[in-house]
Design a protein around this motif. Structure first.
Motif, mmCIF file in Angstrom:
data_model
loop_
_atom_site.group_PDB
_atom_site.id
_atom_site.type_symbol
_atom_site.label_atom_id
_atom_site.label_comp_id
_atom_site.label_asym_id
_atom_site.label_seq_id
_atom_site.Cartn_x
_atom_site.Cartn_y
_atom_site.Cartn_z
ATOM 1 N N VAL A 1 0.869 -1.191 0.000
ATOM 2 C CA VAL A 1 0.000 0.000 0.000
ATOM 3 C C VAL A 1 0.901 1.236 0.000
ATOM 4 N N PRO A 2 1.025 1.908 -1.138
ATOM 5 C CA PRO A 2 1.952 3.042 -1.252
ATOM 6 C C PRO A 2 1.736 4.132 -0.206
ATOM 7 N N GLU A 3 0.503 4.385 0.185
ATOM 8 C CA GLU A 3 0.210 5.432 1.162
ATOM 9 C C GLU A 3 0.929 5.210 2.494
ATOM 10 N N LEU A 4 1.104 3.972 2.884
ATOM 11 C CA LEU A 4 1.730 3.681 4.172
ATOM 12 C C LEU A 4 3.186 4.124 4.205
ATOM 13 N N ARG A 5 3.804 4.211 3.051
ATOM 14 C CA ARG A 5 5.215 4.595 2.973
ATOM 15 C C ARG A 5 5.433 6.063 3.322
ATOM 16 N N SER A 6 4.366 6.855 3.285
ATOM 17 C CA SER A 6 4.493 8.297 3.560
ATOM 18 C C SER A 6 4.316 8.639 5.041
ATOM 19 N N LEU A 7 3.987 7.677 5.870
ATOM 20 C CA LEU A 7 3.748 7.947 7.286
ATOM 21 C C LEU A 7 5.047 8.262 8.019
ATOM 22 N N THR A 8 4.926 9.038 9.074
ATOM 23 C CA THR A 8 6.065 9.407 9.912
ATOM 24 C C THR A 8 6.099 8.505 11.134
ATOM 25 N N ILE A 9 7.292 8.054 11.495
ATOM 26 C CA ILE A 9 7.491 7.209 12.666
ATOM 27 C C ILE A 9 8.492 7.910 13.572
ATOM 28 N N GLU A 10 8.119 8.077 14.845
ATOM 29 C CA GLU A 10 9.014 8.715 15.809
ATOM 30 C C GLU A 10 8.961 7.938 17.118
ATOM 31 N N GLU A 11 10.107 7.676 17.674
ATOM 32 C CA GLU A 11 10.172 7.015 18.969
ATOM 33 C C GLU A 11 10.534 8.045 20.030
ATOM 34 N N ASP A 12 9.778 8.042 21.109
ATOM 35 C CA ASP A 12 10.006 8.970 22.213
ATOM 36 C C ASP A 12 9.830 8.196 23.512
ATOM 37 N N ARG B 1 5.397 6.676 17.887
ATOM 38 C CA ARG B 1 4.289 7.451 17.316
ATOM 39 C C ARG B 1 4.244 7.266 15.806
ATOM 40 N N LEU B 2 3.061 7.018 15.332
ATOM 41 C CA LEU B 2 2.794 6.878 13.906
ATOM 42 C C LEU B 2 1.892 8.042 13.525
ATOM 43 N N SER B 3 2.330 8.864 12.565
ATOM 44 C CA SER B 3 1.528 10.029 12.197
ATOM 45 C C SER B 3 1.567 10.261 10.695
ATOM 46 N N GLY B 4 0.659 11.106 10.255
ATOM 47 C CA GLY B 4 0.524 11.420 8.843
ATOM 48 C C GLY B 4 -0.944 11.423 8.467
ATOM 49 N N THR B 5 -1.203 11.419 7.176
ATOM 50 C CA THR B 5 -2.576 11.448 6.682
ATOM 51 C C THR B 5 -2.762 10.347 5.655
ATOM 52 N N LEU B 6 -3.867 9.633 5.787
ATOM 53 C CA LEU B 6 -4.219 8.572 4.848
ATOM 54 C C LEU B 6 -5.641 8.796 4.342
ATOM 55 N N SER B 7 -5.976 8.166 3.242
ATOM 56 C CA SER B 7 -7.297 8.371 2.642
ATOM 57 C C SER B 7 -8.352 7.389 3.150
ATOM 58 N N ARG B 8 -7.934 6.336 3.827
ATOM 59 C CA ARG B 8 -8.890 5.322 4.289
ATOM 60 C C ARG B 8 -8.597 4.904 5.726
ATOM 61 N N TYR B 9 -9.678 4.709 6.468
ATOM 62 C CA TYR B 9 -9.530 4.225 7.838
ATOM 63 C C TYR B 9 -8.887 2.839 7.838
ATOM 64 N N LEU C 1 2.419 1.666 21.017
ATOM 65 C CA LEU C 1 2.189 2.256 19.698
ATOM 66 C C LEU C 1 1.078 3.287 19.812
ATOM 67 N N ARG C 2 1.387 4.522 19.446
ATOM 68 C CA ARG C 2 0.396 5.587 19.462
ATOM 69 C C ARG C 2 0.098 5.957 18.008
ATOM 70 N N ASN C 3 -1.098 5.615 17.561
ATOM 71 C CA ASN C 3 -1.501 5.849 16.187
ATOM 72 C C ASN C 3 -2.180 7.223 16.079
ATOM 73 N N LEU C 4 -1.461 8.203 15.572
ATOM 74 C CA LEU C 4 -1.971 9.558 15.426
ATOM 75 C C LEU C 4 -2.320 9.904 13.983
ATOM 76 N N VAL C 5 -2.455 8.886 13.160
ATOM 77 C CA VAL C 5 -2.747 9.077 11.742
ATOM 78 C C VAL C 5 -4.135 9.679 11.568
ATOM 79 N N CYS C 6 -4.238 10.682 10.702
ATOM 80 C CA CYS C 6 -5.534 11.296 10.358
ATOM 81 C C CYS C 6 -6.047 10.665 9.073
ATOM 82 N N VAL C 7 -7.346 10.515 8.996
ATOM 83 C CA VAL C 7 -7.975 9.992 7.783
ATOM 84 C C VAL C 7 -8.794 11.109 7.160
ATOM 85 N N GLU C 8 -8.513 11.389 5.899
ATOM 86 C CA GLU C 8 -9.265 12.432 5.175
ATOM 87 C C GLU C 8 -9.961 11.853 3.982
#
Length: 74
Positions: free
Chosen positions: A22-33, A38-46, A67-74
Motif C-alpha cells: 500500500v503506497p500510502e503507508l510509505r508516507s507515514l512518519t514514525i518517531e520514537e520517544d 508514534r505513527l503520524s501522517g494522513t491517509l485516505s482510508r480508515y 504504539l500511538r496511532n496519530l494518523v488522520c484519515v481524510e
C-alpha cells in the motif's frame, strides 16, 4: 533504552512500512520517544490507518513500546 536501540526500532518500523504493497503507508512518519512509537501522517482510508497500526504492532511488542496511532484519515 539506548539511542542505538531507538534508532534500530525506528529503522525496522520504517523498513516494514516501506515494504508495504500500500503506497500510502510509505508516507507515514514514525518517531520514537521514550517508550512510545508514534505513527503520524494522513491517509485516505480508515482501513489503511488500521493496517499500518497492525503492521507495526509486533515491532512494538518486541521492543516493549506503546504504539500511538496519530494518523488522520481524510
Amino acid at each position: 533504552m539506548s539511542v542505538l536501540l531507538i534508532h534500530e526500532t525506528e529503522k525496522r518500523a520504517r523498513n516494514i512500512l516501506n515494504a508495504s504493497p500500500v503506497p500510502e503507508l510509505r508516507s507515514l512518519t514514525i518517531e520514537e520517544d521514550g517508550d512510545v512509537l508514534r505513527l503520524s501522517g494522513t491517509l485516505s482510508r480508515y482501513y489503511h490507518k488500521q493496517l499500518a497500526q497492525e503492521t507495526l504492532r509486533r515491532v512494538c511488542r518486541e521492543a516493549k513500546l506503546v504504539l500511538r496511532n496519530l494518523v488522520c484519515v481524510e
